[in-house]
Scaffold this active site. Structure first.
Site, PDB file in Angstrom:
ATOM      1  N   CYS A   1       0.088   1.741  -5.630  1.00  0.00           N
ATOM      2  CA  CYS A   1      -0.723   2.666  -6.420  1.00  0.00           C
ATOM      3  C   CYS A   1       0.028   3.985  -6.551  1.00  0.00           C
ATOM      4  O   CYS A   1       0.724   4.411  -5.625  1.00  0.00           O
ATOM      5  CB  CYS A   1      -2.077   2.888  -5.760  1.00  0.00           C
TER       6      CYS A   1
ATOM      7  N   HIS B   1       0.823  -1.209   0.000  1.00  0.00           N
ATOM      8  CA  HIS B   1       0.000   0.000   0.000  1.00  0.00           C
ATOM      9  C   HIS B   1       0.859   1.262   0.000  1.00  0.00           C
ATOM     10  O   HIS B   1       1.855   1.345   0.727  1.00  0.00           O
ATOM     11  CB  HIS B   1      -0.890   0.038   1.239  1.00  0.00           C
TER      12      HIS B   1
END
Length: 231
Positions: free
Chosen positions: A197, A132
């Site tokens: 991301c 993440h």
């Protein structure tokens, strides 16, 4: 009565504001706690257990993964299955030391990193890991700070797999070739691919950020060797 109601509403908004302002700090605390607890889990396992965990069944449902949020960090990492622990990743230049799990779930990514394919072997082909992005820089939040030549170390408590970063790039989420073994074949060497991301000004662009490292050495495992980058 009306004045009392207005006062209560005002106090309620103040309390809500305080809670909202404190959520990011609470999330940072929770993530640190999760990382520490799964690291403790990793340290209770020996190389034989980690090796057998490669055969465990795991989830690889990428569509179920959400952006990390403060409320997500309140989950209990004790629910994570120790049978999914495969090893550890250490990236000295950005102070990363995270537990590697088999599979991809929100719980895994809130506490460590996960493998992106069913059958992966450290030191062979394209060993793909997802983590993440965080605004605070925890987990894989500092991945974009890696430079060409920086070290990435994986271990399964039997061997340390030493990789040097050779490329970084931004790709659309449809670029599944980034995690396929053919990428290593084209490079001519075993690689590791790290993904998170891609954010601009703390806003998710929808793209993916990849760091690619090539295998430059394998060494017998020692905890001190990993921590100090000495073999």
């Amino acid at each position: 009565m009306k004045r009392r109601i207005v006062t209560l509403i005002g106090l309620l908004f103040i309390v809500i504001g305080i809670v909202m302002l404190s959520l990011p700090k609470m999330a940072e605390y929770n993530i640190n706690n999760h990382v520490t607890r799964v690291d403790d889990m990793y340290h209770t396992l020996d190389s034989n257990q980690l090796r057998s965990n490669v055969e465990s069944e795991a989830e690889f449902d990428f569509s179920a993964i959400d952006d990390i949020s403060p409320t997500d960090t309140f989950f209990d990492p004790a629910n994570l299955d120790s049978n999914l622990v495969l090893g550890q990743i250490v990236i000295p230049s950005i102070d990363v030391q995270l537990t590697i799990f088999k599979g991809i779930t929100n719980q895994i990514l809130n506490a460590g990193v996960g493998t992106m394919k069913e059958n992966q072997t450290m030191g062979k082909s394209n060993y793909s890991l997802a983590g993440h992005y965080t605004h605070s820089g925890q987990l894989f939040g500092r991945l974009e700070e890696l430079n060409i030549g920086d070290k990435i170390l994986l271990n399964d408590k039997e061997m340390i797999y030493e990789y040097d970063v050779y490329d970084t790039l931004i790709v659309p989420p449809t670029a599944v070739e980034m995690i396929e073994d053919q990428l290593a074949e084209e490079h001519g060497n075993a690689i590791v691919s790290l993904m998170n991301c891609f954010y601009v000004d703390d806003v998710n662009t929808g793209d993916r950020y990849f760091v690619l490292g090539e295998l430059v050495g394998t060494h017998p495992y020692s905890e001190a060797g990993v921590a100090m980058n000495h073999f």
